[in-house]
Write a protein that holds these residues in place. Structure first.
Motif, PDB file in Angstrom:
ATOM      1  N   PRO A  27       0.472  -1.525   0.635  1.00 44.80           N
ATOM      2  CA  PRO A  27      -0.093   0.054   0.202  1.00 44.80           C
ATOM      3  C   PRO A  27       0.770   1.365   0.254  1.00 44.80           C
ATOM      4  O   PRO A  27       0.428   1.939  -0.574  1.00 44.80           O
ATOM      5  N   VAL A  28       1.742   1.615   0.999  1.00 45.30           N
ATOM      6  CA  VAL A  28       2.677   2.347   0.739  1.00 45.30           C
ATOM      7  C   VAL A  28       3.266   2.868  -1.035  1.00 45.30           C
ATOM      8  O   VAL A  28       3.503   4.245  -1.065  1.00 45.30           O
ATOM      9  N   ILE A  29       3.864   1.644  -1.625  1.00 48.92           N
ATOM     10  CA  ILE A  29       4.347   1.642  -2.700  1.00 48.92           C
ATOM     11  C   ILE A  29       3.216   2.428  -3.931  1.00 48.92           C
ATOM     12  O   ILE A  29       3.663   3.435  -4.408  1.00 48.92           O
ATOM     13  N   THR A  30       2.365   1.417  -3.653  1.00 49.26           N
ATOM     14  CA  THR A  30       0.951   1.886  -4.352  1.00 49.26           C
ATOM     15  C   THR A  30       0.526   3.173  -4.030  1.00 49.26           C
ATOM     16  O   THR A  30       0.493   4.450  -5.143  1.00 49.26           O
ATOM     17  N   ALA A  31       1.021   4.301  -3.063  1.00 50.49           N
ATOM     18  CA  ALA A  31       0.332   5.389  -2.539  1.00 50.49           C
ATOM     19  C   ALA A  31       0.902   6.463  -3.030  1.00 50.49           C
ATOM     20  O   ALA A  31       0.530   7.191  -3.198  1.00 50.49           O
ATOM     21  N   VAL A  32       2.434   5.633  -3.276  1.00 49.21           N
ATOM     22  CA  VAL A  32       3.949   7.069  -3.691  1.00 49.21           C
ATOM     23  C   VAL A  32       3.366   6.924  -4.845  1.00 49.21           C
ATOM     24  O   VAL A  32       3.332   7.965  -5.621  1.00 49.21           O
ATOM     25  N   ALA A  33       3.540   6.021  -5.544  1.00 48.35           N
ATOM     26  CA  ALA A  33       3.293   6.242  -7.639  1.00 48.35           C
ATOM     27  C   ALA A  33       2.155   7.025  -7.587  1.00 48.35           C
ATOM     28  O   ALA A  33       2.588   7.769  -8.586  1.00 48.35           O
ATOM     29  N   ILE A  34       0.893   6.598  -7.067  1.00 48.30           N
ATOM     30  CA  ILE A  34      -0.507   7.469  -7.219  1.00 48.30           C
ATOM     31  C   ILE A  34       0.023   9.065  -7.006  1.00 48.30           C
ATOM     32  O   ILE A  34      -0.640  10.251  -7.702  1.00 48.30           O
ATOM     33  N   ALA A  35       0.911   9.454  -6.154  1.00 50.62           N
ATOM     34  CA  ALA A  35       1.397  10.785  -5.768  1.00 50.62           C
ATOM     35  C   ALA A  35       1.824  11.019  -6.437  1.00 50.62           C
ATOM     36  O   ALA A  35       2.258  12.190  -7.509  1.00 50.62           O
ATOM     37  N   LEU A  36       2.689  10.801  -7.239  1.00 50.70           N
ATOM     38  CA  LEU A  36       3.795  11.136  -8.296  1.00 50.70           C
ATOM     39  C   LEU A  36       3.240  11.615  -9.474  1.00 50.70           C
ATOM     40  O   LEU A  36       3.440  11.859  -9.902  1.00 50.70           O
ATOM     41  N   ILE A  37       2.355  10.072 -10.128  1.00 52.74           N
ATOM     42  CA  ILE A  37       1.932  10.142 -10.841  1.00 52.74           C
ATOM     43  C   ILE A  37       0.530  11.309 -10.756  1.00 52.74           C
ATOM     44  O   ILE A  37       0.473  12.573 -11.783  1.00 52.74           O
ATOM     45  N   SER A  38       0.096  11.700 -10.057  1.00 53.44           N
ATOM     46  CA  SER A  38      -1.110  12.920  -9.629  1.00 53.44           C
ATOM     47  C   SER A  38      -0.185  14.572  -9.984  1.00 53.44           C
ATOM     48  O   SER A  38      -0.370  14.889 -10.361  1.00 53.44           O
ATOM     49  N   TRP A  39       1.128  14.393  -9.168  1.00 52.12           N
ATOM     50  CA  TRP A  39       1.773  15.015  -9.429  1.00 52.12           C
ATOM     51  C   TRP A  39       2.049  15.554 -11.086  1.00 52.12           C
ATOM     52  O   TRP A  39       2.691  16.839 -11.379  1.00 52.12           O
ATOM     53  N   GLN A  40       2.429  14.689 -11.797  1.00 50.69           N
ATOM     54  CA  GLN A  40       2.843  14.552 -12.823  1.00 50.69           C
ATOM     55  C   GLN A  40       1.522  15.707 -13.494  1.00 50.69           C
ATOM     56  O   GLN A  40       1.723  16.340 -14.864  1.00 50.69           O
ATOM     57  N   CYS A  41       0.846  14.482 -13.529  1.00 48.28           N
ATOM     58  CA  CYS A  41      -0.858  15.027 -13.673  1.00 48.28           C
ATOM     59  C   CYS A  41      -1.123  16.606 -13.709  1.00 48.28           C
ATOM     60  O   CYS A  41      -1.148  17.234 -14.646  1.00 48.28           O
ATOM     61  N   PHE A  42      -0.803  16.792 -12.457  1.00 50.42           N
ATOM     62  CA  PHE A  42      -0.891  18.556 -12.567  1.00 50.42           C
ATOM     63  C   PHE A  42       0.293  19.088 -12.760  1.00 50.42           C
ATOM     64  O   PHE A  42      -0.503  20.719 -13.319  1.00 50.42           O
ATOM     65  N   LYS A  43       0.857  18.897 -13.131  1.00 53.90           N
ATOM     66  CA  LYS A  43       1.614  19.911 -13.668  1.00 53.90           C
ATOM     67  C   LYS A  43       1.802  19.989 -14.913  1.00 53.90           C
ATOM     68  O   LYS A  43       1.675  20.461 -15.402  1.00 53.90           O
ATOM     69  N   THR A  44       1.506  19.005 -15.793  1.00 52.16           N
ATOM     70  CA  THR A  44       0.873  18.926 -17.402  1.00 52.16           C
ATOM     71  C   THR A  44      -0.171  19.772 -17.562  1.00 52.16           C
ATOM     72  O   THR A  44      -0.194  20.202 -18.341  1.00 52.16           O
ATOM     73  N   PHE A  45      -1.111  19.725 -16.538  1.00 55.48           N
ATOM     74  CA  PHE A  45      -2.595  20.762 -16.985  1.00 55.48           C
ATOM     75  C   PHE A  45      -2.170  21.800 -16.896  1.00 55.48           C
ATOM     76  O   PHE A  45      -2.398  22.423 -17.471  1.00 55.48           O
ATOM     77  N   ASN A  46      -1.315  22.150 -15.893  1.00 56.36           N
ATOM     78  CA  ASN A  46      -0.879  23.660 -15.526  1.00 56.36           C
ATOM     79  C   ASN A  46       0.244  24.154 -17.121  1.00 56.36           C
ATOM     80  O   ASN A  46      -0.566  25.299 -17.305  1.00 56.36           O
ATOM     81  N   ASN A  47       0.381  22.914 -17.765  1.00 58.59           N
ATOM     82  CA  ASN A  47       1.633  24.125 -18.581  1.00 58.59           C
ATOM     83  C   ASN A  47       0.758  23.612 -19.620  1.00 58.59           C
ATOM     84  O   ASN A  47       0.683  24.556 -20.461  1.00 58.59           O
TER      85      ASN A  47
END
Length: 555
Positions: free
Chosen positions: A5-25
């Protein structure tokens, strides 16, 4: 199992952060008013540089070009795409990724404007710092630093130096041709490798004041070296990402053996530069009239020691940086252009005869190339130059001149409409599209046809006096355009023309036939090998060693 669950949460957080940056760009990109393409690939990323070659074969097989996302962030794709991007997205489009945005630009007039406004559209440090491996140089810096480097490095590229380039090229070609002739009916598979040796010897001879015979010189070990100059340079250039990675690791001794070899190559190449500088410094003290590239830079270093820092001085590290970039640019681009041209001439005997017709008309029965006077002969060899220009149009070593807006918004006219580009935005010019643009439509722009460069006027077919086409920069810019035009343009032209003239004066080339193969099939195979090219710093054939070319003396 709690780790999952920890690895899954980290992965989701990283992907979400990348998606957020992409949306802003993406929101930023929409304001420019150009088509927008979204990709996870960042153009300056060690991760994607390593992963893309692995994923590329898979993505290329996806239907409906769904795998194109992998390439939109990589301008190395421009050669293969050519006008596909222009047809799909128009003359310009914005690529959005998590790290920011960049423009893909195929509009010739806009690219010409971009290159002329050097203060508004600068060379991006994120991209050009990779060629500062041995020090800052004229190709990597901007502003006043560039003016200082240019002031010192440009003057040696003069007509006197062109004469040296001419003579050195003829000498080297004579040695190269001798090697190729000795291969007999088996043919040589070393066309690309040997043109690299030739071009290296020309730059070291005419540029650095160190002349070598074709057999030996930069290809042999000297003093206490572990690698030859050529081998060390080859590793540095062809393993560039690994070189940068190796330099960034503090505990290098624990890296695999491959990286140990890279460290040795970097150290060996730097040592060669140190030796070149030491020998040339001694030489200019004996001959104060020497005016090659290295002597000009050493005088700038001496002025710095005598007078302190100034507009006409260079540091020692800047000398090494410039020696590296001129060695790289001065041999890699011309050598590859020669290899392409020789292969294409071997595939087209009629075109080869057309070039030979001029060479023999201009040079006649002159046996000793030592009597070929540069000032008299070079201006007459228009067909040889046409071969170079057409090869650069189709297979130019540089497929893009990356630029970036400075710290301010910049307006740019694209296809007649003004667009405002945000600060610090990367812009990749698509030269492959420019070089097959509407300007070239009178003759199939996708065909290698050097005759297009000879003008149809009263001088056509008057051998030695024909006039050559002068396309506008917006349609042809292999040496860039504007104030940062390549200072070695004439150097490269003289070297290429001298080499082709010497090769074809009394000799011809053809492909070695495979069992059961016809001449027509062999020519087609050569064309396919030329088109099968890849970008490794510069554009080059992916498998040149698979081509065997036979050289023979004319009867």
């Amino acid at each position: 199992m709690a780790i999952v669950p920890v690895i899954t949460a980290v992965a989701i957080a990283l992907i979400s952060w990348q998606c957020f940056k992409t949306f802003n760009n993406y929101l930023k990109a929409r304001k420019i008013g150009l088509p927008v393409v979204i990709t996870p690939v960042e153009p300056i990323s060690a991760f994607w540089a390593l992963v893309t070659p692995i994923l590329s074969p898979i993505c290329n097989r996806l239907p409906f070009r769904l795998g194109d996302f992998l390439h939109h962030g990589n301008f190395g794709w421009y050669f293969r795409a050519q006008n596909y991007l222009l047809d799909r997205y128009g003359p310009a489009f914005v690529v959005v990724n998590p790290g920011g945005i960049h423009l893909g630009l195929s509009d010739g007039p806009a690219i010409e404007e971009l290159l002329n406004r050097r203060k508004d559209f600068i060379k991006p440090k994120s991209f050009y710092q990779i060629i500062e491996l041995f020090g800052k140089n004229v190709d990597s810096v901007n502003g006043e630093d560039w003016q200082r480097h240019r002031k010192i490095t440009a003057p040696p590229f003069n007509e006197r130096n062109s004469g040296l380039v001419w003579n050195e090229s003829l000498t080297q070609t004579d040695g190269m041709l001798e090697s190729w002739m000795s291969a007999g009916e088996t043919g040589t598979v070393k066309t690309t490798d040997d043109t690299m040796t030739l071009a290296l010897h020309v730059i070291t001879g005419a540029g650095f004041g160190r002349s070598f015979p074709f057999h030996g010189g930069v290809t042999t070990l000297s003093n206490d070296h572990m690698m030859s100059f050529k081998d060390s340079l080859k590793i540095v250039l062809h393993q560039f990402l690994a070189v940068l990675f190796t330099n960034a690791i503090p505990f290098r001794k624990f890296l695999p053996k491959r990286f140990s070899t890279i460290q040795i190559a970097v150290r060996e190449f730097k040592q060669y530069l140190l030796e070149f500088v030491k020998e040339e410094r001694s030489a200019i003290h004996e001959d104060s009239d020497k005016d090659n590239l290295m002597s000009a830079m050493l005088r700038a270093s001496d002025r710095r020691e005598a007078k302190g820092e100034g507009r006409d001085t260079l540091t020692d590290e800047e000398i090494y940086g410039n020696l590296f970039v001129f060695t790289f640019a001065g041999h890699e681009s011309t050598a590859n252009t020669l290899a392409y041209a020789i292969t294409l001439l071997a595939a087209d005997r009629d075109l080869q005869s057309w070039v030979k017709e001029e060479v023999q008309a201009v040079l006649g029965d002159i046996d000793g190339y030592g009597t070929w006077d540069y000032e008299k002969v070079f201006p007459q060899l228009k067909r040889c130059l046409a071969v170079m220009l057409e090869t650069l149009r189709m297979f130019g070593p540089v497929v893009s001149f990356p630029r970036a807006t400075n710290n301010s918004h910049q307006s740019l006219s694209i296809n007649g409409k003004t667009h405002v580009i945000p600060p610090n935005t990367l812009i990749y010019s698509n030269l492959s599209a420019v070089h097959v643009s509407d300007y070239w439509l009178n003759d199939d722009p996708y065909a290698w046809h050097p005759k297009r460069w000879i003008l149809s006027n009263e001088n056509k077919n008057v051998l030695g006096k024909e006039d050559i086409l002068q396309p506008p920069p917006q349609a042809f810019m292999p040496w860039s355009s504007g104030p940062r035009l390549c200072p070695g343009k004439k150097f490269a032209q003289v070297e290429f023309v001298a080499t082709i003239a010497r090769l074809l004066h009394r000799h011809s080339v053809k492909p070695a036939l495979k069992e059961g193969e016809t001449s027509l099939q062999a020519s087609q195979r050569l064309h396919e090998a030329v088109v099968d090219s890849e970008l490794v710093l510069t554009l080059k054939m992916a498998r040149p060693e698979s081509l065997s070319l036979i050289w023979a003396e004319d009867s």
